[in-house]
Scaffold this motif. Structure first.
Motif, PDB file in Angstrom:
ATOM      1  N   PHE A  29      48.492 -15.105  59.044  1.00 40.51           N
ATOM      2  CA  PHE A  29      48.317 -16.717  57.985  1.00 40.51           C
ATOM      3  C   PHE A  29      48.137 -15.504  57.118  1.00 40.51           C
ATOM      4  CE2 PHE A  29      44.929 -16.560  61.669  1.00 40.51           C
ATOM      5  CZ  PHE A  29      45.007 -17.963  61.442  1.00 40.51           C
ATOM      6  N   ALA A  30      49.045 -16.796  55.817  1.00 42.98           N
ATOM      7  CA  ALA A  30      49.742 -16.327  54.680  1.00 42.98           C
ATOM      8  C   ALA A  30      48.845 -17.581  53.998  1.00 42.98           C
ATOM      9  CB  ALA A  30      51.010 -16.265  54.037  1.00 42.98           C
ATOM     10  N   ALA A  31      48.101 -17.698  52.747  1.00 46.43           N
ATOM     11  CA  ALA A  31      47.878 -18.277  52.047  1.00 46.43           C
ATOM     12  C   ALA A  31      47.975 -18.070  50.702  1.00 46.43           C
ATOM     13  CB  ALA A  31      46.249 -17.838  52.065  1.00 46.43           C
ATOM     14  N   ILE A  32      48.344 -19.199  49.371  1.00 43.64           N
ATOM     15  CA  ILE A  32      48.686 -19.326  48.277  1.00 43.64           C
ATOM     16  C   ILE A  32      47.512 -19.722  47.267  1.00 43.64           C
ATOM     17  CG2 ILE A  32      49.736 -21.010  46.589  1.00 43.64           C
ATOM     18  CD1 ILE A  32      51.262 -21.547  48.561  1.00 43.64           C
ATOM     19  N   SER A  33      46.978 -18.448  46.265  1.00 49.26           N
ATOM     20  CA  SER A  33      45.918 -18.882  45.577  1.00 49.26           C
ATOM     21  C   SER A  33      45.872 -20.210  44.477  1.00 49.26           C
ATOM     22  CB  SER A  33      45.774 -17.793  44.417  1.00 49.26           C
ATOM     23  OG  SER A  33      47.014 -17.683  44.363  1.00 49.26           O
ATOM     24  N   ALA A  34      45.692 -20.633  43.681  1.00 51.85           N
ATOM     25  CA  ALA A  34      46.040 -21.384  42.746  1.00 51.85           C
ATOM     26  C   ALA A  34      46.622 -21.308  41.770  1.00 51.85           C
ATOM     27  CB  ALA A  34      44.798 -22.357  41.901  1.00 51.85           C
ATOM     28  N   GLU A  35      46.566 -19.665  41.514  1.00 47.04           N
ATOM     29  CA  GLU A  35      47.568 -19.165  40.761  1.00 47.04           C
ATOM     30  C   GLU A  35      49.050 -19.105  41.511  1.00 47.04           C
ATOM     31  OE1 GLU A  35      44.543 -17.798  41.997  1.00 47.04           O
ATOM     32  OE2 GLU A  35      43.492 -18.619  40.409  1.00 47.04           O
ATOM     33  N   GLY A  36      49.402 -19.172  42.223  1.00 47.08           N
ATOM     34  CA  GLY A  36      50.691 -18.786  42.565  1.00 47.08           C
ATOM     35  C   GLY A  36      50.716 -17.856  43.877  1.00 47.08           C
ATOM     36  N   SER A  37      49.890 -16.934  44.012  1.00 48.10           N
ATOM     37  CA  SER A  37      50.103 -15.476  44.420  1.00 48.10           C
ATOM     38  C   SER A  37      50.144 -15.993  45.843  1.00 48.10           C
ATOM     39  CB  SER A  37      49.267 -14.548  44.313  1.00 48.10           C
ATOM     40  OG  SER A  37      47.964 -15.046  43.911  1.00 48.10           O
ATOM     41  N   VAL A  38      50.479 -15.465  47.259  1.00 46.25           N
ATOM     42  CA  VAL A  38      50.163 -15.044  48.139  1.00 46.25           C
ATOM     43  C   VAL A  38      49.231 -13.894  48.675  1.00 46.25           C
ATOM     44  CG1 VAL A  38      51.523 -14.925  50.218  1.00 46.25           C
ATOM     45  CG2 VAL A  38      51.894 -16.728  48.467  1.00 46.25           C
ATOM     46  N   VAL A  39      48.783 -14.085  49.495  1.00 42.02           N
ATOM     47  CA  VAL A  39      48.073 -13.031  50.974  1.00 42.02           C
ATOM     48  C   VAL A  39      47.831 -13.413  52.043  1.00 42.02           C
ATOM     49  CG1 VAL A  39      45.900 -11.530  51.130  1.00 42.02           C
ATOM     50  CG2 VAL A  39      46.322 -13.027  48.429  1.00 42.02           C
ATOM     51  N   ALA A  40      48.929 -12.295  52.830  1.00 40.07           N
ATOM     52  CA  ALA A  40      48.759 -12.570  54.158  1.00 40.07           C
ATOM     53  C   ALA A  40      47.990 -11.246  54.947  1.00 40.07           C
ATOM     54  CB  ALA A  40      49.904 -12.212  54.761  1.00 40.07           C
ATOM     55  N   TRP A  41      47.590 -12.124  56.285  1.00 42.17           N
ATOM     56  CA  TRP A  41      47.141 -10.674  57.085  1.00 42.17           C
ATOM     57  C   TRP A  41      47.341 -10.822  58.545  1.00 42.17           C
ATOM     58  CZ3 TRP A  41      45.305 -15.305  54.604  1.00 42.17           C
ATOM     59  CH2 TRP A  41      44.561 -16.306  55.191  1.00 42.17           C
TER      60      TRP A  41
END
Length: 87
Positions: A29-41
């Motif tokens: 999965f990859a998630a976009i935050s409201a600030e435009g950063s990405v977290v993947a796991w």
């Protein structure tokens, strides 16, 4: 869920704040935050680790995925990809 398939986000749970959008490959999965950063796991070979391009993932507007890779569209029109290079 099964960690290999992205079913365990505990390693990045503290980074999953203000999530605006989530996209998935077959095993990550990859998630976009409201600030435009990405977290993947999930499985690193299938996009669950974006550390090789993390410094480029700023002002992300959208993420698209295939079964094995992610593509992030940045605010100024560039595209950054990560995941399995051969699938």
């Amino acid at each position: 869920g099964v960690p290999f398939y992205g079913g365990d986000c505990s390693a990045v749970e503290d980074q999953l704040r203000n999530v605006q959008h989530i996209q998935a490959t077959a095993c990550a999965f990859a998630a976009i935050s409201a600030e435009g950063s990405v977290v993947a796991w999930g499985d690193p070979e299938w996009g669950g680790n974006c550390s090789a391009v993390q410094d480029q993932l700023n002002d992300v507007q959208q993420i698209q995925s295939t079964s094995s890779a992610f593509a992030a569209i940045l605010a100024y029109g560039s595209v950054i990809t990560w995941g399995h290079p051969n699938q």
